[in-house]
Scaffold this motif. Structure first.
Motif, PDB file in Angstrom:
ATOM      1  N   VAL A  30       0.986  -1.223  -0.122  1.00 60.61           N
ATOM      2  CA  VAL A  30       0.121   0.078  -0.061  1.00 60.61           C
ATOM      3  C   VAL A  30       0.909   1.435   0.120  1.00 60.61           C
ATOM      4  CG1 VAL A  30      -1.743   1.289   1.255  1.00 60.61           C
ATOM      5  CG2 VAL A  30      -1.666  -1.173   1.147  1.00 60.61           C
ATOM      6  N   ILE A  80       2.911  -5.180   2.878  1.00 55.20           N
ATOM      7  CA  ILE A  80       2.013  -5.535   3.831  1.00 55.20           C
ATOM      8  C   ILE A  80       1.850  -7.004   4.078  1.00 55.20           C
ATOM      9  CG2 ILE A  80      -0.511  -5.206   4.877  1.00 55.20           C
ATOM     10  CD1 ILE A  80       0.608  -2.523   4.736  1.00 55.20           C
ATOM     11  N   PRO A 132      -3.139 -11.790  14.773  1.00 56.69           N
ATOM     12  CA  PRO A 132      -3.134 -10.658  15.649  1.00 56.69           C
ATOM     13  C   PRO A 132      -3.388  -9.461  14.664  1.00 56.69           C
ATOM     14  CG  PRO A 132      -0.856 -11.736  15.482  1.00 56.69           C
ATOM     15  CD  PRO A 132      -1.649 -12.458  14.566  1.00 56.69           C
ATOM     16  N   ASN A 133      -3.858  -8.362  15.680  1.00 58.56           N
ATOM     17  CA  ASN A 133      -3.978  -7.061  14.850  1.00 58.56           C
ATOM     18  C   ASN A 133      -2.949  -6.648  13.707  1.00 58.56           C
ATOM     19  OD1 ASN A 133      -5.247  -5.955  18.091  1.00 58.56           O
ATOM     20  ND2 ASN A 133      -6.659  -6.580  16.286  1.00 58.56           N
ATOM     21  N   GLY A 171      -2.415  -8.474   8.636  1.00 60.22           N
ATOM     22  CA  GLY A 171      -2.911  -8.416   7.249  1.00 60.22           C
ATOM     23  C   GLY A 171      -3.724  -8.996   6.784  1.00 60.22           C
ATOM     24  N   LYS A 172      -4.919  -9.382   7.874  1.00 63.56           N
ATOM     25  CA  LYS A 172      -6.117 -10.187   7.609  1.00 63.56           C
ATOM     26  C   LYS A 172      -7.034  -9.326   6.467  1.00 63.56           C
ATOM     27  CE  LYS A 172      -7.189 -10.577  11.862  1.00 63.56           C
ATOM     28  NZ  LYS A 172      -6.154  -9.587  12.217  1.00 63.56           N
ATOM     29  N   SER A 173      -7.413  -7.937   6.868  1.00 65.86           N
ATOM     30  CA  SER A 173      -8.362  -7.104   6.230  1.00 65.86           C
ATOM     31  C   SER A 173      -7.553  -7.054   4.774  1.00 65.86           C
ATOM     32  CB  SER A 173      -8.623  -5.937   7.019  1.00 65.86           C
ATOM     33  OG  SER A 173      -9.373  -6.311   7.863  1.00 65.86           O
ATOM     34  N   THR A 174      -6.346  -6.762   4.805  1.00 66.54           N
ATOM     35  CA  THR A 174      -5.721  -6.269   3.550  1.00 66.54           C
ATOM     36  C   THR A 174      -5.821  -7.605   2.565  1.00 66.54           C
ATOM     37  OG1 THR A 174      -3.914  -5.279   4.694  1.00 66.54           O
ATOM     38  CG2 THR A 174      -3.627  -5.993   2.562  1.00 66.54           C
ATOM     39  N   GLU A 194      -6.047   0.744  -3.449  1.00 59.76           N
ATOM     40  CA  GLU A 194      -5.087   1.039  -3.095  1.00 59.76           C
ATOM     41  C   GLU A 194      -4.211  -0.175  -2.751  1.00 59.76           C
ATOM     42  OE1 GLU A 194      -8.173   1.439  -2.008  1.00 59.76           O
ATOM     43  OE2 GLU A 194      -8.024   1.784   0.326  1.00 59.76           O
ATOM     44  N   TYR A 195      -4.558  -1.438  -2.812  1.00 61.60           N
ATOM     45  CA  TYR A 195      -3.887  -2.447  -2.431  1.00 61.60           C
ATOM     46  C   TYR A 195      -3.128  -3.041  -3.757  1.00 61.60           C
ATOM     47  CZ  TYR A 195      -6.038  -1.859   1.969  1.00 61.60           C
ATOM     48  OH  TYR A 195      -6.518  -1.440   3.216  1.00 61.60           O
ATOM     49  N   GLN A 202     -14.858  -4.503   7.487  1.00 55.86           N
ATOM     50  CA  GLN A 202     -14.702  -4.562   8.997  1.00 55.86           C
ATOM     51  C   GLN A 202     -15.199  -3.222   9.597  1.00 55.86           C
ATOM     52  OE1 GLN A 202     -10.647  -5.082  10.217  1.00 55.86           O
ATOM     53  NE2 GLN A 202     -10.977  -4.750  12.338  1.00 55.86           N
ATOM     54  N   HIS A 236     -11.946 -12.692  15.534  1.00 50.72           N
ATOM     55  CA  HIS A 236     -11.020 -12.827  16.720  1.00 50.72           C
ATOM     56  C   HIS A 236     -11.545 -13.693  17.716  1.00 50.72           C
ATOM     57  CE1 HIS A 236      -7.788 -10.035  15.486  1.00 50.72           C
ATOM     58  NE2 HIS A 236      -8.764  -9.267  15.124  1.00 50.72           N
TER      59      HIS A 236
HETATM   60  N1  LIG Z   1      -4.683   1.819   3.234  1.00 51.37           N
HETATM   61  C1  LIG Z   1      -3.882   1.493   3.909  1.00 51.37           C
HETATM   62  N2  LIG Z   1      -2.726   2.668   4.217  1.00 51.37           N
HETATM   63  C2  LIG Z   1      -1.924   2.184   5.079  1.00 51.37           C
HETATM   64  N3  LIG Z   1      -1.599   1.073   5.888  1.00 51.37           N
HETATM   65  C3  LIG Z   1      -2.584   0.110   5.502  1.00 51.37           C
HETATM   66  C4  LIG Z   1      -3.539   0.170   4.777  1.00 51.37           C
HETATM   67  N4  LIG Z   1      -4.270  -0.855   4.942  1.00 51.37           N
HETATM   68  C5  LIG Z   1      -3.642  -1.531   5.831  1.00 51.37           C
HETATM   69  N5  LIG Z   1      -2.541  -1.037   6.233  1.00 51.37           N
HETATM   70  C6  LIG Z   1      -1.475  -1.595   7.249  1.00 51.37           C
HETATM   71  O1  LIG Z   1      -1.246  -2.863   6.871  1.00 51.37           O
HETATM   72  C7  LIG Z   1      -1.013  -3.618   8.192  1.00 51.37           C
HETATM   73  C8  LIG Z   1      -2.331  -4.581   8.248  1.00 51.37           C
HETATM   74  O2  LIG Z   1      -3.379  -4.130   8.392  1.00 51.37           O
HETATM   75  P1  LIG Z   1      -4.679  -5.037   8.254  1.00 51.37           P
HETATM   76  O3  LIG Z   1      -5.895  -3.858   8.161  1.00 51.37           O
HETATM   77  O4  LIG Z   1      -4.482  -5.963   6.932  1.00 51.37           O
HETATM   78  O5  LIG Z   1      -4.605  -5.755   9.715  1.00 51.37           O
HETATM   79  P2  LIG Z   1      -5.675  -6.833  10.179  1.00 51.37           P
HETATM   80  O6  LIG Z   1      -5.068  -8.223  10.318  1.00 51.37           O
HETATM   81  O7  LIG Z   1      -6.936  -6.812   9.657  1.00 51.37           O
HETATM   82  O8  LIG Z   1      -5.923  -6.188  11.640  1.00 51.37           O
HETATM   83  P3  LIG Z   1      -7.125  -6.330  12.739  1.00 51.37           P
HETATM   84  O9  LIG Z   1      -7.262  -7.492  13.415  1.00 51.37           O
HETATM   85  O10 LIG Z   1      -6.758  -5.168  13.757  1.00 51.37           O
HETATM   86  O11 LIG Z   1      -8.312  -5.754  11.965  1.00 51.37           O
HETATM   87  C9  LIG Z   1      -1.472  -2.485   9.246  1.00 51.37           C
HETATM   88  O12 LIG Z   1      -0.245  -2.039   9.739  1.00 51.37           O
HETATM   89  C10 LIG Z   1      -2.110  -1.339   8.552  1.00 51.37           C
HETATM   90  O13 LIG Z   1      -1.802  -0.129   9.168  1.00 51.37           O
END
Ligand SMILES: Nc1ncnc2c1ncn2[C@@H]1O[C@H](COP(=O)(O)OP(=O)(O)OP(=O)(O)O)[C@@H](O)[C@H]1O
Ligand SMILES: [Mg+2]
Length: 256
Positions: A15, A20, A39-40, A43-46, A56-57, A89, A209
């Motif tokens: 990104v 990521i 964990p938070n 990268g799950k949502s990514t 943006e990805y 989410q 989670h």
């Molecule tokens: N659009 C974006 N711009 C900048 N950083 C991003 C973006 N999307 C994700 N990130 C970064 O990528 C990393 C993974 O984010 P992601 O949202 O995928 O985590 P997650 O595993 O879903 O976490 P959670 O359990 O907290 O939801 C984080 O450090 C986040 O800040």
């Protein structure tokens, strides 16, 4: 027809030039339920947003295959037409667009293109299934409100699930469908997802989670992401151990 409806191969995602995800290889079997844990910020949502094609990805390496064919060159709407749906989410607020109008436009079953005044009225040709979906999820009161505008946390989650259901997708990517839900809402969502699973024609990918919704669904496979990489593949038998140890210790022990 591939056993794996959806797979990522050696997926690397950035990104704004920031790495990521790296080397993520995941297979989602047709009609099965997979959970993505981690964990938070792992990268799950990514991963889900990249599969959906949010712009943006950037996929800088690897591939995303649907029925064995790359979808990397497909836009979000093309991917949606191919049967992929993503429940956010944190869904965005869309002022000026009523939930009911939105549903009438995204659901292939409903041809009425109704204005909200017509929705659920006599001139609306929407099928009764839609009304049932609204009732089951207990969100009929939201039909004429702007999308997610002022919805409570639980209402937002149920409305988001309803939107995804309305698209009649082949693959549902559900990003924490259980977060912020009270016990009753959790049961409603759990039952809904279980019914989808039992129907067997939808592939479910659930980011969560919490064990409750996963146990309700009888998840077939779990994937754990850590620092943007796939760190572990297992099944529901791992969950009690994971809960007891936490991610760091669990992963350190299985990698030993
Ligand atoms: N659009 C974006 N711009 C900048 N950083 C991003 C973006 N999307 C994700 N990130 C970064 O990528 C990393 C993974 O984010 P992601 O949202 O995928 O985590 P997650 O595993 O879903 O976490 P959670 O359990 O907290 O939801 C984080 O450090 C986040 O800040
Ligand atoms: Mg997330």
């Amino acid at each position: 027809m591939c056993a794996n409806i959806l797979e990522t191969t050696d997926l690397r995602v950035e990104v704004n030039g920031l790495p990521i995800l790296s080397g993520v290889e995941i297979e989602f079997e047709s009609g099965k339920v997979s959970a993505i844990l981690g964990p938070n910020a792992s990268g799950k949502s990514t991963l889900a947003k990249t599969i959906m094609g949010l712009p943006e990805y950037d996929v800088v390496d690897g591939d995303i295959l649907l029925d064995g064919k790359s979808i990397l060159d497909k836009s979000i709407s093309e991917r949606a037409r191919l049967g992929i749906a993503y429940a956010f989410q944190t869904p965005p607020i869309i002022s000026g667009v009523k939930l009911a109008d939105f549903i009438c436009r995204i659901c292939p079953d409903y041809q009425c293109k109704a204005e909200s005044d017509y929705f659920m009225g006599e001139s609306c040709s929407c099928k009764s299934e839609l009304y049932e979906d609204f009732d089951r999820l207990g969100i009929g009161n939201l039909a004429k409100r702007d999308l997610n505008d002022g919805f409570s946390g639980g209402e937002t989650k149920r409305s988001e699930l309803f939107q995804v259901l309305s698209m009649r997708p082949r693959i549902m990517l559900l990003d924490e469908p259980d977060s912020g839900l009270d016990y009753d809402s959790l049961r409603i969502v759990g039952k809904e997802l279980k019914a989808i699973r039992e129907k067997g024609d939808t592939t479910l990918v659930i980011i969560s989670h919490h064990r409750y919704v996963l146990e309700y669904l009888e998840v077939d496979r779990i994937y754990i992401l850590q620092n943007g990489r796939l760190a572990y593949t297992g099944d529901m038998r791992d969950i009690p151990v994971l809960e007891e140890k936490g991610y760091d210790r669990f992963l350190a022990d299985v990698m030993r």
